[in-house]
Design a protein around this motif. Structure first.
Motif, short mmCIF file in Angstrom:
data_model
loop_
_atom_site.label_atom_id
_atom_site.label_comp_id
_atom_site.label_asym_id
_atom_site.label_seq_id
_atom_site.Cartn_x
_atom_site.Cartn_y
_atom_site.Cartn_z
N HIS A 278 2.51 39.34 68.64
CA HIS A 278 1.81 39.12 69.89
C HIS A 278 0.83 37.97 69.70
O HIS A 278 0.58 37.50 68.60
N SER A 279 0.23 37.50 70.81
CA SER A 279 -0.71 36.39 70.73
C SER A 279 -1.86 36.69 69.77
O SER A 279 -2.32 35.83 69.04
N TYR A 280 -2.36 37.93 69.79
CA TYR A 280 -3.31 38.38 68.78
C TYR A 280 -2.56 39.34 67.88
O TYR A 280 -2.10 40.38 68.32
N TRP A 281 -2.42 38.96 66.60
CA TRP A 281 -1.59 39.75 65.71
C TRP A 281 -2.04 41.19 65.62
O TRP A 281 -3.23 41.47 65.46
N ALA A 282 -1.10 42.10 65.69
CA ALA A 282 -1.40 43.48 65.33
C ALA A 282 -1.68 43.53 63.83
O ALA A 282 -1.13 42.76 63.05
N ALA A 283 -2.55 44.45 63.43
CA ALA A 283 -2.94 44.53 62.01
C ALA A 283 -1.89 45.30 61.23
O ALA A 283 -2.08 46.44 60.81
N ASN A 284 -0.74 44.66 61.02
CA ASN A 284 0.39 45.35 60.39
C ASN A 284 0.98 44.51 59.26
O ASN A 284 0.37 43.54 58.81
N GLY A 285 2.18 44.86 58.82
CA GLY A 285 2.82 44.14 57.73
C GLY A 285 3.09 42.68 58.05
O GLY A 285 3.03 41.82 57.15
N TRP A 286 3.35 42.39 59.33
CA TRP A 286 3.66 41.01 59.69
C TRP A 286 2.40 40.14 59.69
O TRP A 286 2.49 38.92 59.48
N ALA A 287 1.24 40.72 59.92
CA ALA A 287 0.00 39.96 59.78
C ALA A 287 -0.18 39.52 58.33
O ALA A 287 -0.58 38.37 58.06
N LEU A 288 0.11 40.41 57.39
CA LEU A 288 0.04 40.05 55.97
C LEU A 288 1.11 39.02 55.62
O LEU A 288 0.86 38.09 54.84
N TYR A 289 2.29 39.18 56.21
CA TYR A 289 3.39 38.25 55.94
C TYR A 289 3.06 36.85 56.44
O TYR A 289 3.27 35.85 55.74
N ILE A 290 2.53 36.77 57.66
CA ILE A 290 2.17 35.46 58.22
C ILE A 290 0.99 34.86 57.47
O ILE A 290 0.92 33.64 57.26
N GLY A 291 0.05 35.73 57.05
CA GLY A 291 -1.06 35.23 56.23
C GLY A 291 -0.57 34.62 54.94
O GLY A 291 -1.06 33.56 54.50
N ALA A 292 0.42 35.27 54.31
CA ALA A 292 1.01 34.72 53.08
C ALA A 292 1.71 33.40 53.37
O ALA A 292 1.63 32.44 52.58
N GLU A 293 2.39 33.32 54.51
CA GLU A 293 3.05 32.06 54.92
C GLU A 293 2.04 30.94 55.07
O GLU A 293 2.27 29.80 54.63
N LYS A 294 0.91 31.23 55.67
CA LYS A 294 -0.13 30.23 55.87
C LYS A 294 -0.69 29.74 54.54
O LYS A 294 -0.83 28.52 54.31
N VAL A 295 -0.99 30.68 53.63
CA VAL A 295 -1.54 30.29 52.32
C VAL A 295 -0.53 29.45 51.56
O VAL A 295 -0.88 28.40 50.98
N LEU A 296 0.74 29.87 51.57
CA LEU A 296 1.77 29.12 50.86
C LEU A 296 1.97 27.74 51.45
O LEU A 296 2.20 26.76 50.73
N SER A 297 1.88 27.64 52.78
CA SER A 297 2.07 26.33 53.43
C SER A 297 0.96 25.36 53.05
O SER A 297 1.22 24.16 52.86
N VAL A 298 -0.26 25.86 52.91
CA VAL A 298 -1.37 25.01 52.49
C VAL A 298 -1.16 24.55 51.05
O VAL A 298 -1.38 23.38 50.70
N ILE A 299 -0.72 25.48 50.17
CA ILE A 299 -0.46 25.13 48.77
C ILE A 299 0.69 24.12 48.68
O ILE A 299 0.60 23.12 47.95
N TRP A 300 1.75 24.37 49.45
CA TRP A 300 2.91 23.46 49.45
C TRP A 300 2.49 22.06 49.91
O TRP A 300 2.93 21.07 49.34
N LYS A 301 1.67 22.01 50.94
CA LYS A 301 1.21 20.71 51.44
C LYS A 301 0.35 20.01 50.41
O LYS A 301 0.45 18.79 50.21
N HIS A 302 -0.54 20.76 49.73
CA HIS A 302 -1.42 20.19 48.71
C HIS A 302 -0.60 19.62 47.55
O HIS A 302 -0.96 18.59 46.95
#
Length: 536
Positions: A278-302
């Protein structure tokens, strides 16, 4: 017979239990309901979300248009996307709404919110909460044998801050739906009372035809009814046919008038193009999954492995399909399979282990199904956590391990709901509601079970929860001004998701280790402690 020993235990009332008069119990429900109703009335002038306009538009659609156009009308972006029984519920309300303000039931009046409209719609939510109060009365009479446990459950459920936020500020009708769920759970838990079980099954099918997302807990009902009602009777096919007749009768009454437009109705009920979150993430497994995606994308870009991270940053606040750049992109089929696998162990225990055939484990199975679907479902809303929190209330009042899970789950789940109230002038109200309910729940449950309930690491997790809200509303703007506008919401979702994931894993562990004797031993010890406390 499957589970015969446990079924006999379920039908007996322990002589040592402190059974209270029905009049005293009704007085408790009445007083708490009147008190919380006064608070709901005070909340009428507060902010309301777009869901207010959604339901106002549904009033207009069902009043002004013929039935054949209810699920095809697109004049407003807030199209009717609940099952037919809820459409008929809106139709009934619209017959009253026209006397308060005829303009509110005109389809062309988009974003209409006169004073009469606001007061009428708020009043309908408050009034339909009578069904919640009745559901609380019914299920507490089934499970809570002492007046203390009864009062604790009534407080935890009727005063639930999540419902106050979602229904009476944000604006929805979750209260009466959860009331129907409680009525249904109470009736199907009365093993040996055939008419009660059939009534409970009927109430649950009605609930599914009011809000289809309760289908996630339907497997628990199916297994429970098969095991406790059909297989233990010697009349398997007769009882199975009776249940089938009830299901078909309700479905026919609900979907019959829309049989010519079923594809359109189904597409409205299951809009898979809305995206994983949803537009505001539910506090579930996919919030953690997307958070991991964001962290990895920053590392990959760096590291220079990724040039553009825009499509990987799932924090735009839009309801849309998303693509991941680092991690695999989940599809609706993947989320369905994960949800199914997540609920499978709970269902297997309920079906195949004789020691699990008792009504408390049925409620626990419902909670686990609700939590599993919340963790891994497609496009889950943050409000869906209430489907797990409310049934858990009744067990929290009578079992210390359930109470432990309830404190953590409700604290994290309710904190995750607070960003729904985004106006800054609601900050004090949000913090007051959170602190009041958290502290009250901890105090009453600790007193009820006569011992501390949380471990040290669990205290260390829930104590900062009010600070998460403080950061979201106040601290982030002081530190970052207008930069990273979606970071507070992402941080809130991820932190709360950690607690909810912990509850899901821990509750599963407790459930898988559980047996019928454990509950009896715990309740026996608790009664002995209360007797000693009274004597001293």
């Amino acid at each position: 017979m499957f589970g015969s020993k446990n079924i006999l235990k379920e039908t007996q009332i322990n002589r040592d239990e402190e059974v209270s008069p029905v009049v005293s119990r009704d007085n408790v429900v009445l007083k708490v309901f009147l008190l919380i109703t006064c608070i709901k009335i005070l909340l009428i002038p507060t902010y309301h979300s777009t869901d207010f306009e959604v339901h106002r538009n549904w009033l207009a659609i069902t009043y002004s248009l013929p039935v054949k156009e209810w699920y095809t009308n697109k004049q407003s972006p807030w199209t009717l996307d609940y099952p037919p029984l809820f459409a008929w519920f809106e139709y009934c309300l619209s017959q009253l709404a026209v006397f308060f303000d005829p303009e509110m039931v005109k389809v062309e009046n988009l974003n209409y919110a006169s004073s009469a409209t606001v007061h009428f719609q708020r009043a309908t939510v408050i009034f339909t909460d009578l069904i919640l109060a009745y559901g609380v009365r019914e299920i507490s009479g089934t499970f809570c044998k002492s007046l203390n446990g009864y009062a604790v459950f009534v407080f935890l459920s009727l005063c639930n801050m999540g419902l106050l936020i979602v229904d009476h500020i944000h604006f929805q009708y979750n209260g009466f739906l959860l009331g129907i769920l409680l009525i249904s759970m109470s009736k199907v838990s009365k093993i040996g009372k055939e008419m009660s079980v059939l009534q409970g099954a009927m109430w649950f099918i009605i609930l599914l035809n009011l809000k289809h997302l309760y289908v996630y807990i339907a497997p628990a009902y199916i297994i429970w009814l098969l095991k406790s009602y059909c297989l233990n009777s010697g009349k398997f096919f007769k009882r199975l046919c009776t249940l089938g007749f009830i299901v078909l009768a309700v479905l026919t009454a609900s979907f019959g008038p829309f049989v010519t437009q079923l594809p359109q109705v189904i597409s409205r009920l299951f809009p898979f193009k809305r995206g994983l979150v949803h537009s505001y993430w539910a506090a579930n497994g996919w919030a953690l999954y997307i958070g991991a995606e964001k962290v990895l994308s920053v590392i990959w870009k760096h590291l220079g492995w990724l040039k553009d991270t825009k499509s990987a940053v799932m924090t735009g606040g839009l309801v849309q399909e998303q693509s991941f750049l680092i991690l695999p992109t989940p599809t609706p089929l993947v989320t369905f399979l994960l949800t199914f696998l997540a609920i499978l162990p709970a269902l297997w225990c309920l079906l195949c282990k004789e020691s699990y055939v008792n009504s408390k484990n049925f409620i626990r199975c419902i909670v686990l199904c609700a939590l599993s679907s919340f963790m891994f479902g497609w496009h889950v809303h943050e409000k869906a956590i209430l489907t797990a929190v409310m049934p858990l209330c009744v067990l929290a009042a009578i079992n210390k391990e359930d109470a432990r899970i309830f404190i953590i789950l409700s604290s994290a789940g309710h904190t995750a709901l607070l960003p729904l109230l985004y106006p800054n002038n609601l900050f004090s109200l949000k913090l007051l509601l959170l602190l009041t309910y958290m502290l009250s729940s901890i105090l009453v449950l600790t007193k009820q079970h006569l011992r501390p309930l949380l471990r040290l690491h669990e205290w260390l997790y829930i104590i900062p929860l009010p600070l998460i809200t403080f950061y979201e509303v106040v601290l982030h703007k002081l530190l970052f001004s207008d930069k990273l506008p979606f970071l507070p919401l992402a941080f809130t979702s991820i932190y709360c998701a950690i607690g909810i994931t912990y509850c899901w894993i821990l509750y599963y562990y407790i459930y898988l280790q559980n047996n019928a004797c454990t509950d009896n031993r715990i309740e026996s010890n608790l009664r002995c402690q209360r007797l000693k406390a009274k004597q001293s």
